[in-house]
Every structure is written in structure tokens, then in C-alpha cells.
Design a protein around this motif. Structure first.
Motif, short mmCIF file in Angstrom:
data_model
loop_
_atom_site.label_atom_id
_atom_site.label_comp_id
_atom_site.label_asym_id
_atom_site.label_seq_id
_atom_site.Cartn_x
_atom_site.Cartn_y
_atom_site.Cartn_z
N ASP A 87 0.83 -1.22 0.00
CA ASP A 87 0.00 0.00 0.00
C ASP A 87 0.87 1.27 0.00
N ASP A 93 0.05 4.17 -2.68
CA ASP A 93 -0.20 5.43 -1.97
C ASP A 93 1.05 6.29 -1.82
N GLN A 161 -8.29 -2.83 -2.99
CA GLN A 161 -7.15 -1.96 -3.29
C GLN A 161 -7.18 -1.48 -4.74
N ASP A 164 -9.84 1.16 -4.96
CA ASP A 164 -9.33 2.37 -4.33
C ASP A 164 -8.42 3.13 -5.31
N LYS A 253 -8.53 10.37 -2.87
CA LYS A 253 -9.04 9.04 -2.51
C LYS A 253 -10.55 9.08 -2.26
MG MG Z 1 -4.37 2.75 0.34
#
Ligand code: MG
Ligand code: IPE
Ligand code: IPE
Ligand code: MG
Ligand code: MG
Length: 312
Positions: A87, A93, A161, A164, A253
């Protein structure tokens, strides 16, 4: 009365001991020491350990002995650690701080971080399928493996994920059910796996409606946990959270505060939390630790008007 602080400490110590056993010492493998260092750096003495604590608390409430809970608790924490490493990668991210220190790819390098994540994922299943480490009935052993594989994979966490990531690059407005789907998959799926894996191996004969209630509890709690994470990213304190804040807005996000605003997110959080707790209403005093966990890990926010009345 339960001494909750002590409960958390003793279970976390157990977990730490078990995890240490599963992670090789770098010095034993000098040529691949970098990988083993990255694994220990990521896994040991880190994080709040919500998921393993849920495995223990659910299992104990169901009369499962502690030695049958170490393996699923560790396996789920390892999957969680792998998800955090990946992540934080620049391709996802792009976060430099995790659990109060440099994220894995910053402390080591990207290739090592990717491989460390991969290794943690397979280690989780190696532990669950090892009868010495996971002394469960064979059928229940397989059931645990299946729940964890399913909930962490392409219909669970991994799918969450990708949703996202897909949302942050998109300009059209987000629909509320899509937001809930992202959060249910990326976060609640693993929390659901924790509760389900804790429950398996119970010497009790559980009615189907009670199994479903535990599942619903876990899904609500998981959704709450990600809503709270979103709110904390918007208004939380970096020192306490041990990670950078304000990142969700920077990265566009899909979040609850972004969709509903802060106050309404806080209200939804409380409602959902109450709903989670209601799903445990059929349980007796044996659920004390589980209840205490749910109330410690989800905290009402000061800006939320009903925060003093709903959760007591
Ligand atoms: Mg994330
Ligand atoms: C962070 O999880 C990622 C989310 C799914 C919200 P935690 O808040 O449980 O992270 P650690 O394990 O305590 O670091
Ligand atoms: C992480 O969600 C979910 C998974 C790692 C599966 P976030 O991206 O919001 O977690 P943080 O805020 O980086 O901890
Ligand atoms: Mg992140
Ligand atoms: Mg977050």
C-alpha cells in the motif's frame, strides 16, 4: 472484571513470540539477509494488532484454546503487514512513513519491499497449513486457509485496493454504494476473516444465525475501522497515528469525509458501531474482551453530537 490492558498485553506478547519463531534471523542467511531484515523490520513490535486481537477475542469467546489461535492470529497479521508494505509503495499510496518509522521501501528499496510483501503472504499460508503451528482439525485448517485466501484476494482485499486506486484516477462522482464497497473489500474483508478464523475450531455447536451474526459484526466493525481511518487522515495527529495525515485528499481518494463531510461521517461511524455491537447481543459474559476491543479500537469523535450518549 476483565483487566483489558493486561488482556491486550498478554495476547500481543504471545503473538510477538509466535511471529519471532516464524521469521528467520538475517545472520543465518547472509546472502539474503536484506530480505529477512525487511521482514523483521516490518512485522515485529509494530502496529496496534487489531486483527490478531480479534482472532484471540473471538476464539476465546467461543471456547477455543489459545494455542489453537496463535497460527490464525499470526497469519492474518502477516497478510495485513504485506498489504501495508505494498500500500505504501510509490505505485500505490506512495507513503514514506508507516508505524512511526520509514516505510519498508524507504528503509530498504522497492524491490526488497515488493518481495518482502510477497514473502509475508506466502508465509501466512505456510503457517496455517503447518499442523505443528496450526494444531486444528484438518477440515478446519483448510477452512481457515480458504477464508483467508478468499478474503485477502481478488474478491476481497486486493480487489478493494484496485478499486481504491481506480477511483483516485477518475473524475466522475463517486456513488455511496461504491464507496462502501471499496471499504468493505479493502479493510473489512480481512477483519471478517479474523473473526471467522477465530470462531473456527470452537467446541460449541453454533447455530447458523449466530455464525451470520458474527460475520455481520465483523463487516460492520471493519467498515467502521476504515471510516475512522479516513476521518483520522483528515483531522488526526501524525504523532499518535504514526503515519502522515492529509494524504487521502492529496491523492483524491474515495473517503467517507470526502463524500459525506466530517460530521456526517462521524455520525455514520457511531451508528455503524452500534450496529456492530448489536450483532453481539446474543453473547454472554464470555464476549467481554470482544466487546472491549470493539469499543477501544473505534472511538467516537468530539465533533459528533451524539458521541456522549450512544456508546456507553
Ligand atoms: Mg491505500
Ligand atoms: C491501517 O491498518 C490500514 C487500514 C486498513 C486502515 P491499522 O490501523 O490496523 O494499522 P496498524 O497495524 O495499527 O499499523
Ligand atoms: C489501506 O487503506 C488498506 C489496505 C492496506 C488493504 P489506507 O491506504 O487508507 O491505509 P493507510 O491510511 O495507508 O494506513
Ligand atoms: Mg495508504
Ligand atoms: Mg488511510
Amino acid at each position: 472484571v476483565l483487566d483489558f490492558e493486561r488482556y491486550v498485553k498478554t495476547r500481543c506478547d504471545r503473538l510477538e513470540h509466535f511471529l519471532k519463531q516464524c521469521l528467520p534471523q538475517p545472520s543465518v542467511h547472509p546472502r539474503s539477509a536484506r530480505l529477512y531484515e525487511a521482514l523483521r523490520y516490518t512485522v515485529l513490535d509494530a502496529g496496534k494488532r487489531l486483527r490478531p486481537l480479534l482472532v484471540y477475542a473471538t476464539g476465546e469467546a467461543m471456547g477455543v484454546s489459545l494455542d489453537k489461535l496463535d497460527a490464525p492470529a499470526a497469519a492474518i497479521e502477516l497478510i495485513h503487514c504485506y498489504s501495508l508494505i505494498h500500500d505504501d509503495l510509490p505505485a500505490m499510496d506512495d507513503d514514506a512513513i508507516r508505524r512511526g518509522k520509514a516505510s519498508c521501501h524507504k528503509a530498504f528499496d522497492e524491490a526488497t519491499a515488493i518481495l518482502a510483501g510477497d514473502a509475508l503472504q506466502s508465509l501466512a499460508f505456510e503457517i496455517l497449513s503447518n499442523p505443528r503451528l496450526n494444531p486444528a482439525e484438518p477440515l478446519q485448517q483448510v477452512a481457515r486457509i480458504q477464508i483467508l485466501a478468499k478474503n485477502s484476494g481478488m474478491h476481497g482485499m486486493v480487489e478493494g485496493q484496485i478499486l481504491d486506486m481506480a477511483y483516485q484516477d477518475r473524475s466522475e462522482p463517486l456513488a455511496y454504494p461504491d464507496l462502501c464497497e471499496i471499504h468493505l473489500k479493502k479493510t473489512a474483508a480481512l477483519i471478517e476473516a479474523s473473526v471467522m478464523c477465530g470462531m473456527l475450531n470452537t467446541p460449541k455447536t453454533l447455530e447458523n444465525k449466530h455464525i451470520l451474526a458474527l460475520k455481520s459484526y465483523a463487516r460492520c466493525l471493519g467498515l467502521c475501522f476504515q471510516i475512522q481511518d479516513d476521518i483520522l487522515d483528515a483531522i488526526g495527529d501524525e504523532k499518535t497515528l504514526r503515519k502522515k495525515t492529509g494524504r487521502d485528499q492529496e491523492k483524491n481518494k474515495a473517503t467517507f469525509p470526502g463524500y459525506l463531510g466530517l460530521e456526517e461521517s462521524g455520525i455514520q461511524l457511531l451508528k455503524l458501531h452500534q450496529k456492530a455491537l448489536d450483532h453481539l447481543a446474543w453473547m454472554g459474559p464470555e464476549a467481554e474482551a470482544l466487546l472491549a476491543l470493539s469499543k477501544t479500537f473505534i472511538r467516537p469523535f468530539h465533533f459528533c453530537p451524539s458521541s456522549t450518549t450512544t456508546l456507553q
